[in-house]
Design an enzyme around this catalytic site. Structure first.
Site, PDB file in Angstrom:
ATOM      1  CG  ASN A 110       1.651  12.384  -9.643  1.00  0.00           C
ATOM      2  OD1 ASN A 110       0.928  11.864  -9.019  1.00  0.00           O
ATOM      3  ND2 ASN A 110       1.460  13.629  -9.670  1.00  0.00           N
ATOM      4  CB  VAL A 111       3.104   6.885 -13.558  1.00  0.00           C
ATOM      5  CG1 VAL A 111       3.506   6.241 -12.263  1.00  0.00           C
ATOM      6  CG2 VAL A 111       1.796   6.782 -13.719  1.00  0.00           C
ATOM      7  CG  ASP A 112       1.258  12.740 -14.575  1.00  0.00           C
ATOM      8  OD1 ASP A 112       0.297  12.923 -13.853  1.00  0.00           O
ATOM      9  OD2 ASP A 112       2.237  13.165 -14.528  1.00  0.00           O
ATOM     10  CG  HIS A 127       5.197   5.386  -7.063  1.00  0.00           C
ATOM     11  ND1 HIS A 127       4.297   5.628  -6.566  1.00  0.00           N
ATOM     12  CD2 HIS A 127       5.981   4.890  -6.268  1.00  0.00           C
ATOM     13  CE1 HIS A 127       4.121   5.725  -5.212  1.00  0.00           C
ATOM     14  NE2 HIS A 127       5.345   5.313  -4.832  1.00  0.00           N
ATOM     15  CB  CYS A 156      10.410  -7.417 -26.353  1.00  0.00           C
ATOM     16  SG  CYS A 156      11.854  -7.042 -26.834  1.00  0.00           S
ATOM     17  CB  CYS A 158      13.858 -10.527 -27.302  1.00  0.00           C
ATOM     18  SG  CYS A 158      12.741 -10.423 -25.633  1.00  0.00           S
ATOM     19  N   GLY A 195      -1.028  17.300  -2.761  1.00  0.00           N
ATOM     20  CA  GLY A 195      -1.893  16.275  -3.865  1.00  0.00           C
ATOM     21  C   GLY A 195      -1.788  14.825  -3.370  1.00  0.00           C
TER      22      GLY A 195
HETATM   23  C1  BV8 Z   1       7.352  -1.225  -1.481  1.00  0.00           C
HETATM   24  C2  BV8 Z   1       1.359   2.085  -9.530  1.00  0.00           C
HETATM   25  C3  BV8 Z   1       9.031  -2.759  -0.475  1.00  0.00           C
HETATM   26  C4  BV8 Z   1       1.517   2.410 -10.905  1.00  0.00           C
HETATM   27  C5  BV8 Z   1       1.404   2.680  -7.400  1.00  0.00           C
HETATM   28  C6  BV8 Z   1       1.218  -2.577   4.845  1.00  0.00           C
HETATM   29  C7  BV8 Z   1       1.678  -1.264   5.611  1.00  0.00           C
HETATM   30  C8  BV8 Z   1       2.357  -0.433   5.024  1.00  0.00           C
HETATM   31  C9  BV8 Z   1       3.060  -0.692   3.825  1.00  0.00           C
HETATM   32  C10 BV8 Z   1       2.434  -1.747   2.939  1.00  0.00           C
HETATM   33  C11 BV8 Z   1       1.764  -2.874   3.574  1.00  0.00           C
HETATM   34  N1  BV8 Z   1       1.395  -3.616   2.727  1.00  0.00           N
HETATM   35  C12 BV8 Z   1       2.059  -3.376   1.614  1.00  0.00           C
HETATM   36  C13 BV8 Z   1       2.832  -2.293   1.902  1.00  0.00           C
HETATM   37  C14 BV8 Z   1       3.845  -1.349   0.936  1.00  0.00           C
HETATM   38  C15 BV8 Z   1       2.901  -0.919  -0.351  1.00  0.00           C
HETATM   39  C16 BV8 Z   1       1.939   0.257   0.407  1.00  0.00           C
HETATM   40  O1  BV8 Z   1       2.417   1.165   0.740  1.00  0.00           O
HETATM   41  N2  BV8 Z   1       0.523  -0.369   0.495  1.00  0.00           N
HETATM   42  C17 BV8 Z   1      -0.305   0.654   0.867  1.00  0.00           C
HETATM   43  C18 BV8 Z   1      -1.626   0.802  -0.023  1.00  0.00           C
HETATM   44  C19 BV8 Z   1      -0.924   0.075   2.657  1.00  0.00           C
HETATM   45  N3  BV8 Z   1       3.988  -0.284  -0.987  1.00  0.00           N
HETATM   46  C20 BV8 Z   1       4.553  -0.825  -1.838  1.00  0.00           C
HETATM   47  O2  BV8 Z   1       4.323  -1.826  -2.188  1.00  0.00           O
HETATM   48  C21 BV8 Z   1       5.682  -0.103  -2.494  1.00  0.00           C
HETATM   49  N4  BV8 Z   1       6.929  -0.954  -2.488  1.00  0.00           N
HETATM   50  O3  BV8 Z   1       7.265  -0.841  -0.449  1.00  0.00           O
HETATM   51  O4  BV8 Z   1       8.272  -2.212  -1.580  1.00  0.00           O
HETATM   52  C22 BV8 Z   1       7.945  -3.790  -0.008  1.00  0.00           C
HETATM   53  C23 BV8 Z   1       7.885  -4.873  -0.778  1.00  0.00           C
HETATM   54  C24 BV8 Z   1       6.773  -6.046  -0.468  1.00  0.00           C
HETATM   55  C25 BV8 Z   1       6.173  -5.769   0.701  1.00  0.00           C
HETATM   56  C26 BV8 Z   1       6.152  -4.413   1.440  1.00  0.00           C
HETATM   57  C27 BV8 Z   1       7.154  -3.613   1.082  1.00  0.00           C
HETATM   58  C28 BV8 Z   1       5.200   0.343  -4.050  1.00  0.00           C
HETATM   59  C29 BV8 Z   1       4.379   1.654  -3.927  1.00  0.00           C
HETATM   60  C30 BV8 Z   1       3.993   2.142  -5.426  1.00  0.00           C
HETATM   61  C31 BV8 Z   1       2.807   1.181  -5.971  1.00  0.00           C
HETATM   62  N5  BV8 Z   1       2.354   1.831  -7.110  1.00  0.00           N
HETATM   63  N6  BV8 Z   1       1.020   2.738  -8.625  1.00  0.00           N
HETATM   64  C32 BV8 Z   1      -0.142   2.887 -11.270  1.00  0.00           C
HETATM   65  O5  BV8 Z   1      -0.708   2.121 -11.318  1.00  0.00           O
HETATM   66  O6  BV8 Z   1      -0.039   4.246 -11.610  1.00  0.00           O
HETATM   67  S1  BV8 Z   1       0.616   3.171  -6.155  1.00  0.00           S
HETATM   68  C33 BV8 Z   1      -0.461   4.561  -6.562  1.00  0.00           C
HETATM   69  O7  BV8 Z   1      -0.688   5.219  -5.527  1.00  0.00           O
HETATM   70  C34 BV8 Z   1       0.156   5.573  -7.511  1.00  0.00           C
HETATM   71  O8  BV8 Z   1       1.711   5.397  -7.941  1.00  0.00           O
HETATM   72  C35 BV8 Z   1       0.114   6.840  -6.674  1.00  0.00           C
HETATM   73  O9  BV8 Z   1       1.173   7.774  -6.713  1.00  0.00           O
HETATM   74  C36 BV8 Z   1       0.204   6.468  -5.331  1.00  0.00           C
HETATM   75  C37 BV8 Z   1      -0.181   7.221  -4.225  1.00  0.00           C
HETATM   76  O10 BV8 Z   1      -1.594   7.775  -4.737  1.00  0.00           O
HETATM   77  P1  BV8 Z   1      -1.742   9.333  -4.543  1.00  0.00           P
HETATM   78  O11 BV8 Z   1      -0.607   9.778  -5.595  1.00  0.00           O
HETATM   79  O12 BV8 Z   1      -1.748   9.845  -3.165  1.00  0.00           O
HETATM   80  O13 BV8 Z   1      -3.025   9.536  -5.177  1.00  0.00           O
HETATM   81  P2  BV8 Z   1      -4.700   9.412  -4.302  1.00  0.00           P
HETATM   82  O14 BV8 Z   1      -5.785   9.384  -5.408  1.00  0.00           O
HETATM   83  O15 BV8 Z   1      -4.400   8.301  -3.353  1.00  0.00           O
HETATM   84  O16 BV8 Z   1      -4.836  10.946  -3.578  1.00  0.00           O
HETATM   85  C38 BV8 Z   1      -5.117  12.065  -4.333  1.00  0.00           C
HETATM   86  C39 BV8 Z   1      -4.887  12.970  -3.133  1.00  0.00           C
HETATM   87  O17 BV8 Z   1      -5.057  14.227  -3.958  1.00  0.00           O
HETATM   88  C40 BV8 Z   1      -6.013  13.029  -2.209  1.00  0.00           C
HETATM   89  O18 BV8 Z   1      -5.692  13.085  -0.912  1.00  0.00           O
HETATM   90  C41 BV8 Z   1      -7.147  14.083  -2.666  1.00  0.00           C
HETATM   91  O19 BV8 Z   1      -7.783  14.680  -1.617  1.00  0.00           O
HETATM   92  C42 BV8 Z   1      -6.065  15.098  -3.332  1.00  0.00           C
HETATM   93  N7  BV8 Z   1      -6.747  15.723  -4.375  1.00  0.00           N
HETATM   94  C43 BV8 Z   1      -7.305  15.530  -5.531  1.00  0.00           C
HETATM   95  N8  BV8 Z   1      -7.857  16.630  -6.244  1.00  0.00           N
HETATM   96  C44 BV8 Z   1      -6.938  17.442  -5.816  1.00  0.00           C
HETATM   97  C45 BV8 Z   1      -6.183  17.085  -4.707  1.00  0.00           C
HETATM   98  N9  BV8 Z   1      -5.512  17.889  -4.103  1.00  0.00           N
HETATM   99  C46 BV8 Z   1      -5.360  19.219  -4.377  1.00  0.00           C
HETATM  100  N10 BV8 Z   1      -5.965  19.532  -5.722  1.00  0.00           N
HETATM  101  C47 BV8 Z   1      -6.665  18.775  -6.324  1.00  0.00           C
HETATM  102  N11 BV8 Z   1      -7.427  19.119  -7.603  1.00  0.00           N
HETATM  103 ZN    ZN Z   2      12.836  -8.384 -25.134  1.00  0.00          ZN
END
Ligand code: BV8
Ligand code: ZN
Length: 256
Positions: A110-112, A127, A156, A158, A195
């Site tokens: 989470n980023v919050d 993240h 910025c 700059c 979560g």
């Molecule tokens: C990286 C940005 C090296 C900030 C985010 C193919 C295969 C595998 C991997 C990859 C691929 N292609 C690319 C990749 C890598 C990629 C990736 O994994 N893609 C996925 C989608 C396939 N990852 C990356 O790029 C990462 N970097 O790997 O670097 C690299 C470099 C280049 C190429 C390859 C590798 C960077 C990942 C970070 C991305 N940034 N956010 C922003 O905008 O906020 S991701 C985003 O998703 C958020 O950061 C968040 O944290 C993250 C995960 O989501 P969740 O937190 O799980 O949230 P979600 O809504 O999905 O789910 C909520 C869950 O809560 C649900 O299950 C629900 O049931 C539950 N829920 C809901 N309410 C409740 C609850 N549970 C309990 N109580 C409740 N009340």
């Molecule tokens: Zn600057």
């Protein structure tokens, strides 16, 4: 009210016996604070946009104004939100563990910074955070806690463009955070995934990595995920208001 049967006794025993527990949280932990999750079909952030259209360096380079507006809108909304009982239960769990001489590591996607606001210590932000904005030219980073930016994109002194301090798709996670996570996973005996939809790597692979090393793994999530079949315990339900899974877990632990 959660029936306590939903939290298995042997999980409580394993938690009580644990020497080093790791918790990984995702957007589900902040959902009941009013923070939109990413993948919830109707309300999720991705319901309106495709992640690759906004959460990538390419999107920011292509349209810095649009991407800045989206993140500024999320940042301003966050300013009016507060931690929920799920965040507070995780603070209580950290204090419970440390008071018993256990090691405790909190990793968040989470980023919050609601974990920080609730009182969690040493939070490892995989993240980054929406509150810190960084200049792409001179690298200066500054927290922005005020109202909506006067202009978009944010400039910025700059003259460079300032971007949100989050990790975009295709970007490496902060080295220090990744190393801390890998170190914790290598030494933990219990891993709790809370979560998160377990689809974004490398965080989505942490539960599997912990399991492969012999740690026990639990998932507390509202819906099933790709790791639900590999975990030792799957506790389904909401995590964050008083009558649900995490506060119930703390009540059970405090009985021990
Ligand atoms: C990286 C940005 C090296 C900030 C985010 C193919 C295969 C595998 C991997 C990859 C691929 N292609 C690319 C990749 C890598 C990629 C990736 O994994 N893609 C996925 C989608 C396939 N990852 C990356 O790029 C990462 N970097 O790997 O670097 C690299 C470099 C280049 C190429 C390859 C590798 C960077 C990942 C970070 C991305 N940034 N956010 C922003 O905008 O906020 S991701 C985003 O998703 C958020 O950061 C968040 O944290 C993250 C995960 O989501 P969740 O937190 O799980 O949230 P979600 O809504 O999905 O789910 C909520 C869950 O809560 C649900 O299950 C629900 O049931 C539950 N829920 C809901 N309410 C409740 C609850 N549970 C309990 N109580 C409740 N009340
Ligand atoms: Zn600057």
């Amino acid at each position: 009210m959660t029936d306590s049967a939903r939290i298995p006794d042997d999980f409580i025993e394993s938690l009580t016996a644990s020497a080093h527990m790791v918790i990984l949280t995702g957007a589900g932990v902040s959902a009941e604070s009013g923070v939109p999750t990413f993948r919830d079909a109707q309300t999720g952030l991705w319901a309106k946009y495709r992640p690759e259209d906004l959460a990538t360096p390419q999107a920011f380079a292509r349209d810095p104004e649009l991407v800045t507006r989206w993140y500024d809108e999320r940042r301003v909304k966050l300013a009016s939100l507060a931690p929920n009982d799920g965040h507070r239960a995780i603070v209580a769990m950290q204090r419970w563990a440390l008071s018993r001489g256990k090691q405790f590591t909190l990793l968040t996607q989470n980023v919050d910074r609601l974990h920080h606001a609730a009182g969690s210590e040493d939070v490892i932000e995989l993240h980054g955070t929406l509150w810190v904005w960084r200049c792409e030219s001179c690298g200066v980073e500054r927290e922005e806690r005020g109202g909506p930016f006067a202009s978009h994109p944010l400039r910025c002194e700059c003259g460079g463009l300032r971007r949100p301090g989050v990790v975009w798709f295709g970007e490496m996670l902060p080295q220090a955070a990744l190393e801390a996570a890998e170190h914790a996973i290598a030494s933990c005996d219990l891993f709790l995934s809370i979560g998160t939809s377990a689809v974004v790597y490398p965080a989505a692979g942490f539960a599997q990595a912990a399991k492969a090393r012999g740690a026990r793994v639990a998932e507390f999530n509202r819906d099933p995920t790709p790791i639900s079949d590999l975990v030792d315990w799957s506790v389904q339900g909401n995590s964050g208001n008083s009558a649900t899974t995490l506060p119930e877990l703390m009540r059970r632990l405090e009985e021990n």
